[in-house]
Design a protein around this motif. Structure first.
Motif, mmCIF file in Angstrom:
data_model
loop_
_atom_site.group_PDB
_atom_site.id
_atom_site.type_symbol
_atom_site.label_atom_id
_atom_site.label_comp_id
_atom_site.label_asym_id
_atom_site.label_seq_id
_atom_site.Cartn_x
_atom_site.Cartn_y
_atom_site.Cartn_z
ATOM 1 N N GLU A 12 43.890 35.651 57.897
ATOM 2 C CA GLU A 12 45.206 35.056 57.650
ATOM 3 C C GLU A 12 45.079 33.697 56.966
ATOM 4 N N LEU A 13 44.120 32.892 57.415
ATOM 5 C CA LEU A 13 43.910 31.581 56.792
ATOM 6 C C LEU A 13 43.448 31.727 55.347
ATOM 7 N N GLU A 14 42.554 32.680 55.110
ATOM 8 C CA GLU A 14 42.106 32.907 53.739
ATOM 9 C C GLU A 14 43.265 33.365 52.859
ATOM 10 N N ARG A 15 44.100 34.240 53.392
ATOM 11 C CA ARG A 15 45.247 34.728 52.627
ATOM 12 C C ARG A 15 46.213 33.586 52.300
ATOM 13 N N ASP A 16 46.486 32.733 53.279
ATOM 14 C CA ASP A 16 47.365 31.581 53.034
ATOM 15 C C ASP A 16 46.782 30.661 51.961
ATOM 16 N N ARG A 17 45.480 30.399 52.066
ATOM 17 C CA ARG A 17 44.818 29.526 51.095
ATOM 18 C C ARG A 17 44.883 30.131 49.694
ATOM 19 N N LEU A 18 44.611 31.424 49.592
ATOM 20 C CA LEU A 18 44.658 32.087 48.287
ATOM 21 C C LEU A 18 46.072 32.093 47.710
ATOM 22 N N GLU A 19 47.059 32.325 48.557
ATOM 23 C CA GLU A 19 48.443 32.319 48.072
ATOM 24 C C GLU A 19 48.818 30.950 47.512
ATOM 25 N N ARG A 20 48.403 29.883 48.191
ATOM 26 C CA ARG A 20 48.675 28.527 47.678
ATOM 27 C C ARG A 20 47.974 28.298 46.348
ATOM 28 N N GLU A 58 44.233 32.365 34.097
ATOM 29 C CA GLU A 58 44.712 33.733 34.286
ATOM 30 C C GLU A 58 43.632 34.613 34.910
ATOM 31 N N VAL A 59 42.387 34.415 34.496
ATOM 32 C CA VAL A 59 41.280 35.170 35.093
ATOM 33 C C VAL A 59 41.164 34.837 36.578
ATOM 34 N N GLN A 60 41.284 33.558 36.918
ATOM 35 C CA GLN A 60 41.227 33.143 38.323
ATOM 36 C C GLN A 60 42.383 33.734 39.131
ATOM 37 N N ILE A 61 43.566 33.724 38.547
ATOM 38 C CA ILE A 61 44.737 34.287 39.231
ATOM 39 C C ILE A 61 44.521 35.770 39.505
ATOM 40 N N ASN A 62 44.019 36.492 38.514
ATOM 41 C CA ASN A 62 43.766 37.930 38.704
ATOM 42 C C ASN A 62 42.727 38.167 39.794
ATOM 43 N N ALA A 63 41.682 37.357 39.830
ATOM 44 C CA ALA A 63 40.644 37.503 40.863
ATOM 45 C C ALA A 63 41.220 37.204 42.252
ATOM 46 N N MET A 64 42.035 36.157 42.348
ATOM 47 C CA MET A 64 42.629 35.817 43.647
ATOM 48 C C MET A 64 43.599 36.900 44.096
ATOM 49 N N ASN A 65 44.378 37.456 43.174
ATOM 50 C CA ASN A 65 45.303 38.538 43.537
ATOM 51 C C ASN A 65 44.531 39.774 43.989
ATOM 52 N N PRO A 73 46.156 45.255 51.957
ATOM 53 C CA PRO A 73 46.453 46.293 50.962
ATOM 54 C C PRO A 73 47.919 46.710 50.919
ATOM 55 N N GLU A 74 48.622 46.557 52.043
ATOM 56 C CA GLU A 74 50.035 46.968 52.078
ATOM 57 C C GLU A 74 50.942 45.947 51.400
ATOM 58 N N ALA A 75 50.445 44.733 51.208
ATOM 59 C CA ALA A 75 51.251 43.668 50.611
ATOM 60 C C ALA A 75 51.035 43.621 49.099
ATOM 61 N N GLN A 76 52.041 43.159 48.412
ATOM 62 C CA GLN A 76 51.949 42.965 46.967
ATOM 63 C C GLN A 76 51.391 41.573 46.700
ATOM 64 N N PRO A 77 50.725 41.381 45.554
ATOM 65 C CA PRO A 77 50.282 40.020 45.217
ATOM 66 C C PRO A 77 51.472 39.072 45.191
ATOM 67 N N THR A 78 51.243 37.848 45.601
ATOM 68 C CA THR A 78 52.348 36.899 45.685
ATOM 69 C C THR A 78 52.908 36.572 44.330
#
Length: 83
Positions: A12-20, A58-65, A73-78
């Motif tokens: 969850e923490l990793e997901r929050d960090r990546l979303e930010r 853009e490459v970084q955004i794609n990698a983070m998504n 997996p059930e969630a869509q990229p932010t």
């Protein structure tokens, strides 16, 4: 039995960090595109480093998504790419 990953605090923490980071990088790409448009209008050309920075972000955004999709997996990229 399904092969789902347990939701852990670390995930969850990793997901929050990546979303930010995705939101911030998307904002930066939008700002760079504005610079690109303004310079092209004023000078007729844009320094190559501005376009390279856009591509790099853009490459970084794609990698983070992609990582976000692995974490949930059930969630869509932010945020996908802004155009």
């Amino acid at each position: 039995m399904s092969a789902t990953r347990p939701h852990t605090l670390g995930a969850e923490l990793e997901r929050d960090r990546l979303e930010r980071r995705v939101r911030h990088a998307t904002f930066v790409v939008a700002a760079l595109r504005r610079v690109d448009r303004e310079r092209r209008r004023e000078q007729g050309a844009v320094p190559i480093h501005v376009r390279r920075a856009i591509v790099d972000f853009e490459v970084q955004i794609n990698a983070m998504n992609a990582r976000l999709r692995e974490l949930a997996p059930e969630a869509q990229p932010t945020i996908e790419r802004l155009r």
